[in-house]
Scaffold this active site. Structure first.
Site, PDB file in Angstrom:
ATOM      1  N   HIS A 138      17.089 -28.167  89.497  1.00  0.00           N
ATOM      2  CA  HIS A 138      16.748 -29.576  89.664  1.00  0.00           C
ATOM      3  C   HIS A 138      16.533 -29.949  91.136  1.00  0.00           C
ATOM      4  O   HIS A 138      15.981 -31.006  91.428  1.00  0.00           O
ATOM      5  CB  HIS A 138      17.827 -30.482  89.038  1.00  0.00           C
ATOM      6  CG  HIS A 138      19.119 -30.532  89.785  1.00  0.00           C
ATOM      7  ND1 HIS A 138      20.226 -29.788  89.431  1.00  0.00           N
ATOM      8  CD2 HIS A 138      19.510 -31.247  90.869  1.00  0.00           C
ATOM      9  CE1 HIS A 138      21.226 -30.059  90.241  1.00  0.00           C
ATOM     10  NE2 HIS A 138      20.805 -30.942  91.138  1.00  0.00           N
ATOM     11  N   LEU A 197      23.608 -11.947  70.080  1.00  0.00           N
ATOM     12  CA  LEU A 197      24.641 -11.429  69.188  1.00  0.00           C
ATOM     13  C   LEU A 197      24.207 -11.511  67.731  1.00  0.00           C
ATOM     14  O   LEU A 197      24.427 -10.579  66.960  1.00  0.00           O
ATOM     15  CB  LEU A 197      25.953 -12.194  69.393  1.00  0.00           C
ATOM     16  CG  LEU A 197      27.137 -11.780  68.513  1.00  0.00           C
ATOM     17  CD1 LEU A 197      27.529 -10.326  68.793  1.00  0.00           C
ATOM     18  CD2 LEU A 197      28.323 -12.709  68.740  1.00  0.00           C
ATOM     19  N   GLY A 198      23.617 -12.641  67.344  1.00  0.00           N
ATOM     20  CA  GLY A 198      23.121 -12.776  65.978  1.00  0.00           C
ATOM     21  C   GLY A 198      24.130 -13.308  64.994  1.00  0.00           C
ATOM     22  O   GLY A 198      24.133 -12.900  63.825  1.00  0.00           O
ATOM     23  N   GLY A 231      23.701 -33.536  97.209  1.00  0.00           N
ATOM     24  CA  GLY A 231      23.281 -32.649  98.294  1.00  0.00           C
ATOM     25  C   GLY A 231      24.027 -31.332  98.272  1.00  0.00           C
ATOM     26  O   GLY A 231      23.581 -30.342  98.844  1.00  0.00           O
ATOM     27  N   ASN A 232      25.200 -31.310  97.606  1.00  0.00           N
ATOM     28  CA  ASN A 232      25.939 -30.064  97.447  1.00  0.00           C
ATOM     29  C   ASN A 232      25.327 -29.175  96.368  1.00  0.00           C
ATOM     30  O   ASN A 232      25.680 -27.999  96.255  1.00  0.00           O
ATOM     31  CB  ASN A 232      27.396 -30.333  97.069  1.00  0.00           C
ATOM     32  CG  ASN A 232      28.284 -30.557  98.265  1.00  0.00           C
ATOM     33  OD1 ASN A 232      28.668 -31.682  98.552  1.00  0.00           O
ATOM     34  ND2 ASN A 232      28.614 -29.483  98.974  1.00  0.00           N
ATOM     35  N   SER A 233      24.440 -29.733  95.537  1.00  0.00           N
ATOM     36  CA  SER A 233      23.866 -28.967  94.438  1.00  0.00           C
ATOM     37  C   SER A 233      23.208 -27.690  94.945  1.00  0.00           C
ATOM     38  O   SER A 233      22.385 -27.729  95.862  1.00  0.00           O
ATOM     39  CB  SER A 233      22.822 -29.807  93.695  1.00  0.00           C
ATOM     40  OG  SER A 233      23.429 -30.888  93.027  1.00  0.00           O
ATOM     41  N   ASP A 271      19.681 -24.189  84.789  1.00  0.00           N
ATOM     42  CA  ASP A 271      19.553 -25.010  85.996  1.00  0.00           C
ATOM     43  C   ASP A 271      19.706 -24.156  87.254  1.00  0.00           C
ATOM     44  O   ASP A 271      20.400 -24.526  88.198  1.00  0.00           O
ATOM     45  CB  ASP A 271      20.568 -26.159  86.009  1.00  0.00           C
ATOM     46  CG  ASP A 271      20.229 -27.196  87.081  1.00  0.00           C
ATOM     47  OD1 ASP A 271      19.062 -27.233  87.522  1.00  0.00           O
ATOM     48  OD2 ASP A 271      21.134 -27.967  87.481  1.00  0.00           O
TER      49      ASP A 271
END
Length: 494
Positions: free
Chosen positions: A127, A287-288, A231-233, A157
Site C-alpha cells: 500500500h 493443503l486442500g 510512515g512506519n509502514s 500487502d
C-alpha cells in the site's frame, strides 16, 4: 603600646592562616577518604557490558545503541508519487451544464522499507507504493536512489523494490524466524513516522497469532506495543538478536497516532513472498482441507473439555491433506507443534512453508491423538477457469463468471471456496448492475432449482431465464435468493 598591638594582630593573622591551611588539608583528606570509600562500595561494570545489549532474556538491558547502529543502515525511507485527478468547476455555467475541468494533481505517499538484498532488493508494504509512478528510496546515510517495483502481492500487502547500486553493496538485515517469537519478547521498530526521518522505538511482542484485524487476506500478525505511526509502514521490527522478525504494517488507532497496538507481517511470510518473487509469480502452498473453528458446542459434542483447533469439513480428493490421511471430522490442533487457533492460523502455518515442504499435523480422531505428515504443493487449476461473459436476454446477461479451482481461490484470497462458479466481473449497463443482484466475488449456487457446478452448465441454464429466473448465490458465507419475472418484477431474500 602601638607596636605591641601591631605585633598581636600580625600573630593572629599568622595563626589564622595556618589554621585555615590545616583545616583545608583536613577536609581534603576527609573528602578523598570518602571518595575512596564510595568507589569501593559502588558496583563497577566492564565497559563491554555497558555498551552491549545482552543476547539472553535473563540479561539486564543496558542500551539498544549497538543493535540500532548495526541494523538501522538497512532500514530506508520510501517516498512514492502518483498522478490523480480532481473535479473542479470553473464557472456557474460549467456547474449548470456539468462541464468540469479535471486538472492533474500529484498524490504523495511515504513509508519505510527493509533492505534484504545487498544488490538493492528492498521489501516494503504494497500500500506504500501501489500505483506509484515514481519511487524514491533514501538511506540513513542520506544516499538516494530511484527505485522500481519488481514484484508485489496485494493479498500479503508486500512489495519488492529494486535500486541500482552500480555494484556497491548495501547493508542488509538478516531474516529471523517468526515462529520462535514469544509474547513478551523485546523488539525494536525502525521506520520513518510522519516523514520526520528515521526513528527508533521499542516495546514487546503483545500477541503472536492476531487474526481478523482486516489488514490483508492472510490475517496472521505479530502485535507489538512499540510505537508505530503513519510512515512506519514497511519498516523493520527487530529482535534483540538483530534479526528481522516482522515488517511493520498497520496500527489500531482512531486518532491516527500510536495507541500501543501495532501489527507486523511475520518474517516467515516475508520469506515465502521472496520465494514467489524469485519465481516471478505468486506461489502459495496448498493443503486442500476446508476447515472451521472448533466452537464450545462443537468441542462438547466431540468430547473436548474446551475449544481447540479446527475441525475438517471437507478434504479435496488427491490433495496433500487427502494423501496424508486427513479426513472429515478430524480436529487439527497443531502444525509442526505450533497450536492451530482457527482456519486463518492453519492457513498461515501451512502458507508460510515452502512448496514440497512436509508439515506435521497433530490430529484428534475419535478421541485419540495422531500425527499425520502432508507434503505441500502448488494449488492446481482443476478445473480450468473457463472465464465467460453470459450473453442473451436474461437477468445474468453481462455477468462474467469462472470455474473455481484451488489456484483461482488462492488468487482471489482467503475465504473463497475451491469449487463452484464465481462472478469475476459485471459489464457496465448489465441488468445485474442496475438492481441489487449478484456482485463480483459472489458464488452462484443454483439457477431455477438446479445446482450449478460449471460455467458451461450455468450458460445453458441462463438461456432459459429470459422470462423468469430464480438465482441462489452466496456472498461471504451468506446465502441469498433472487426472483426475476419479466418485464420488471424483481425481489431478493436471504
Amino acid at each position: 603600646m602601638r607596636l605591641k598591638t601591631v605585633l598581636l594582630v600580625l600573630l593572629g593573622l599568622l595563626i589564622g592562616a595556618t589554621g585555615a591551611v590545616l583545616l583545608r588539608d583536613h577536609l581534603s583528606g576527609a573528602f578523598a577518604q570518602q571518595a575512596e570509600l564510595l568507589a569501593e562500595t559502588e558496583p563497577s561494570l566492564p565497559e563491554a557490558d555497558r555498551r552491549l545489549v545482552p543476547g539472553s532474556r535473563e540479561g539486564v538491558l543496558l542500551s539498544y545503541a549497538p543493535l540500532v547502529q548495526e541494523v538501522s543502515p538497512a532500514v530506508v525511507n520510501v517516498y512514492s508519487a502518483r498522478r490523480g485527478q480532481r473535479r473542479v468547476a470553473q464557472s456557474f455555467f460549467d456547474q449548470f451544464f456539468g462541464r468540469m475541468q479535471r486538472p492533474e494533481r500529484t498524490e504523495q505517499s511515504l513509508g519505510s522499507g527493509v533492505i534484504v538484498g545487498g544488490d538493492g532488493l528492498i521489501v516494503t508494504n504494497n500500500h506504500v507504493v501501489e500505483n506509484a509512478e515514481q519511487i524514491l528510496v533514501a538511506l540513513s546515510d542520506r544516499r538516494e536512489f530511484s527505485a522500481e517495483l519488481v514484484f508485489s502481492d496485494p493479498q500479503l500487502d508486500l512489495a519488492l523494490l529494486k535500486v541500482d547500486t552500480r555494484g556497491t553493496p548495501l547493508p542488509t538485515v538478516p531474516l529471523g524466524d517468526s515462529d520462535q517469537v514469544e509474547v513478551g519478547d523485546i523488539v525494536v521498530a525502525i521506520g520513518n513516522p510522519f516523514g520526520v526521518g528515521q526513528t527508533v522505538t521499542s516495546g514487546i511482542i503483545s500477541a503472536v497469532a492476531r487474526t481478523g484485524v482486516g489488514i490483508s487476506d492472510y490475517q496472521f500478525f505479530l502485535q507489538t506495543d512499540a510505537a508505530i505511526n503513519p510512515g512506519n509502514s514497511g519498516g523493520a521490527l527487530i529482535g534483540l538478536d538483530g534479526q528481522l522478525v516482522g515488517v511493520n504494517t498497520a496500527i489500531y488507532s482512531r486518532s491516527g497516532g500510536s495507541n500501543g497496538i501495532g501489527f507486523a507481517i511475520p518474517v516467515n511470510m516475508v520469506r515465502q513472498f521472496l520465494s514467489s518473487a524469485a519465481a516471478g509469480r505468486v506461489i502459495r502452498p496448498w493443503l486442500g482441507a476446508d476447515t472451521q473453528a472448533v466452537t464450545r458446542d462443537i468441542a462438547r459434542s466431540i468430547g473436548l473439555d474446551r475449544p481447540a483447533g479446527v475441525i475438517v469439513r471437507q478434504v479435496t480428493p488427491g490433495s496433500p491433506a487427502d494423501n496424508a490421511g486427513l479426513g472429515q471430522g478430524d480436529v487439527v490442533i497443531a502444525v509442526n507443534e505450533e497450536p492451530v487457533l482457527d482456519p486463518n492460523s492453519l492457513r498461515y502455518l501451512t502458507g508460510s512453508r515452502g512448496i514440497d515442504t512436509p508439515v506435521e499435523m497433530t490430529v484428534l480422531r475419535d478421541g485419540e491423538r495422531r500425527s499425520l505428515t502432508a507434503r505441500l504443493i502448488e494449488p492446481p487449476e482443476t478445473p480450468p477457469r473457463n472465464e465467460t461473459i453470459i450473453s442473451g436476454r436474461t437477468i445474468l446477461t453481462g455477468v462474467r463468471v469462472a470455474n473455481l479451482s484451488p489456484r483461482l481461490a488462492s488468487e482471489l484470497g482467503g475465504g473463497t471456496p475451491e469449487r463452484g462458479v464465481i462472478v469475476t466481473g459485471i459489464a457496465r449497463g448489465a441488468p445485474a448492475s442496475r438492481v441489487n443482484f449478484v456482485r463480483t466475488g459472489d458464488v452462484i449456487e443454483r439457477v431455477n432449482g438446479q445446482d450449478v457446478t460449471s460455467v458451461r452448465q450455468l450458460t445453458e441454464l441462463a438461456a432459459d431465464t429470459e422470462q423468469e429466473a430464480e438465482v441462489t448465490f452466496s456472498r461471504r458465507g451468506q446465502v441469498a435468493t433472487c426472483y426475476f419475472q419479466a418485464p420488471s418484477f424483481f425481489r431478493c431474500q436471504s
